[in-house]
Design a protein around this motif. Structure first.
Motif, PDB file in Angstrom:
ATOM      1  N   LEU A  93     -10.214   3.613   1.165  1.00  0.00           N
ATOM      2  CA  LEU A  93      -9.618   3.782  -0.162  1.00  0.00           C
ATOM      3  C   LEU A  93      -8.272   3.083  -0.270  1.00  0.00           C
ATOM      4  O   LEU A  93      -7.994   2.374  -1.240  1.00  0.00           O
ATOM      5  N   PHE A  94      -7.418   3.271   0.744  1.00  0.00           N
ATOM      6  CA  PHE A  94      -6.031   2.851   0.598  1.00  0.00           C
ATOM      7  C   PHE A  94      -5.677   1.557   1.323  1.00  0.00           C
ATOM      8  O   PHE A  94      -4.701   0.909   0.973  1.00  0.00           O
ATOM      9  N   ARG A  98       2.427   1.767  -3.348  1.00  0.00           N
ATOM     10  CA  ARG A  98       1.467   2.295  -4.312  1.00  0.00           C
ATOM     11  C   ARG A  98       1.273   3.796  -4.131  1.00  0.00           C
ATOM     12  O   ARG A  98       1.188   4.551  -5.098  1.00  0.00           O
ATOM     13  N   ILE A 122       0.848  -1.200   0.000  1.00  0.00           N
ATOM     14  CA  ILE A 122       0.000   0.000   0.000  1.00  0.00           C
ATOM     15  C   ILE A 122       0.876   1.239   0.000  1.00  0.00           C
ATOM     16  O   ILE A 122       0.646   2.194  -0.754  1.00  0.00           O
ATOM     17  N   ILE A 164      -5.707   3.485  -6.931  1.00  0.00           N
ATOM     18  CA  ILE A 164      -6.574   2.392  -6.466  1.00  0.00           C
ATOM     19  C   ILE A 164      -7.244   1.671  -7.638  1.00  0.00           C
ATOM     20  O   ILE A 164      -8.156   0.875  -7.439  1.00  0.00           O
ATOM     21  N   MET A 192      -7.243  -2.150  -7.360  1.00  0.00           N
ATOM     22  CA  MET A 192      -8.165  -2.634  -6.336  1.00  0.00           C
ATOM     23  C   MET A 192      -9.599  -2.598  -6.846  1.00  0.00           C
ATOM     24  O   MET A 192     -10.377  -3.534  -6.637  1.00  0.00           O
TER      25      MET A 192
END
Length: 349
Positions: A155-156, A55, A52, A198, A201
């Motif tokens: 979100l993350f 990213r 994460i 994102i 995901m």
């Protein structure tokens, strides 16, 4: 993120493209991804946390050259300061009529590397009769945008399998994708103010929940730095996307889907005013218990009714599906699938 096995380096990430028989649009990003300093157990929680962070801190590579070939058509663009590229390709040849997904070949040349890759471009079939544009946050999946800290966490940090789709959403969107006949393959366009980081995901979430992913997810670049730790403002992001789609698919009507938590009803009302007779219906998911908000949306619904467009405010997907069935947008079988999907999901909860 998983495919690089923690090595890091220059990465090219093209997003799904979209277009018509006349023109196509392809977007993507060239960035430098940091590697993992330590080797964590594959699939463990620490690896998820580290990935994460990797990213979030990706850094775009500016002024990389991107050569794109779509069939016999060729275009070249360069990346912007954040590493993104946006290619507008005028199609000068006839695309295969029996395909809706077309392969575009990309070669990216930066100061550090030369990378070849491919992406898919969605061109609606001739039978397309409707375009669906939907918000994502608190419309398709629960995000809680009213609470900024919880929203950022979801979100993350939350993985795709831990995110929650609203009951009946998957069946409703499959019904809209197929239309009354069940095989329309309508374009499903999704818009979010979330960051492009994102994207992977969201793709996993849509696939996991069997929601038609459509040609593209329209996200945005937040532009966060240590000096500016908050996202850039993007008040017009959603309306700009919708206006661009109205211009691209100028002969087709639209359905717009959003939620009551933010300004979707107001944004969609302005779209209808500016483009009369282009929007068949607006569906707004009710995600709050504010009587004043309900009254404001009811006033907008009356305003739209006089303009020839119906706005439906509903807490559940079944009410939206029943209206869509009555409007001839989906089949009775599709409507019943939404009911069954909603019941099954509520029982699991």
């Amino acid at each position: 993120m998983r495919r690089d096995s923690g090595r890091g380096g220059v990465v090219v990430h093209p997003f799904r493209g979209y277009g018509s028989q006349r023109e196509a649009f392809i977007m993507g990003r060239v960035f430098r991804q940091p590697g993992r300093l330590l080797a964590w157990q594959e699939g463990g929680m620490m690896q998820d946390v580290v990935d994460i962070a990797r990213r979030v801190v990706r850094r775009g590579i500016a002024e990389a050259r991107v050569d794109i070939r779509l069939g016999a058509t060729h275009a070249s663009v360069t990346t912007d300061r954040d590493g993104y590229f946006y290619a507008h390709i005028e199609i000068t040849h006839t695309l295969p009529a029996d395909a809706i997904w077309h392969t575009a070949k990309l070669q990216v040349i930066s100061e550090e590397d030369a990378i070849s890759t491919e992406t898919e471009v969605y061109i609606p079939p001739a039978s397309t009769d409707l375009i669906v544009i939907s918000d994502i946050d608190d419309t398709v999946m629960y995000t809680g945008v009213a609470n900024k800290l919880k929203m950022l966490y979801r979100l993350f940090v939350e993985t795709a399998d831990r995110r929650t789709a609203f009951p009946g959403v998957a069946a409703l969107y499959r019904a809209l994708y197929g239309g009354v006949e069940g095989n329309r393959k309508r374009p499903m366009l999704y818009v979010s103010r979330g960051p492009w980081s994102i994207y992977e995901m969201l793709e996993a979430f849509f696939n996991m929940n069997r929601i038609p992913v459509g040609p593209i997810l329209f996200l945005r670049e937040w532009g966060m730095t240590l000096k500016r730790p908050w996202p850039r403002k993007a008040e017009e992001h959603k309306s700009d996307v919708i206006r661009n789609m109205l211009a691209l698919y100028e002969d087709l009507p639209f359905v717009l889907i959003g939620d009551s938590g933010q300004r979707d009803p107001e944004v969609y009302t302005e779209i209808v005013k500016a483009h009369p007779d282009r929007v068949r219906a607006i569906y707004i998911r009710k995600v709050d218990d504010d009587p004043a908000r309900d009254a404001a949306i009811a006033a907008l619904a009356e305003e739209l009714r006089q303009a020839g467009c119906e706005l439906v405010l509903a807490r559940d997907s079944v009410s939206m599906a029943e209206h869509a069935r009555d409007k001839g947008l989906i089949s009775e079988e599709g409507c019943e699938a939404v009911r069954a999907d909603t019941r099954a999901q509520q029982q699991r909860e």
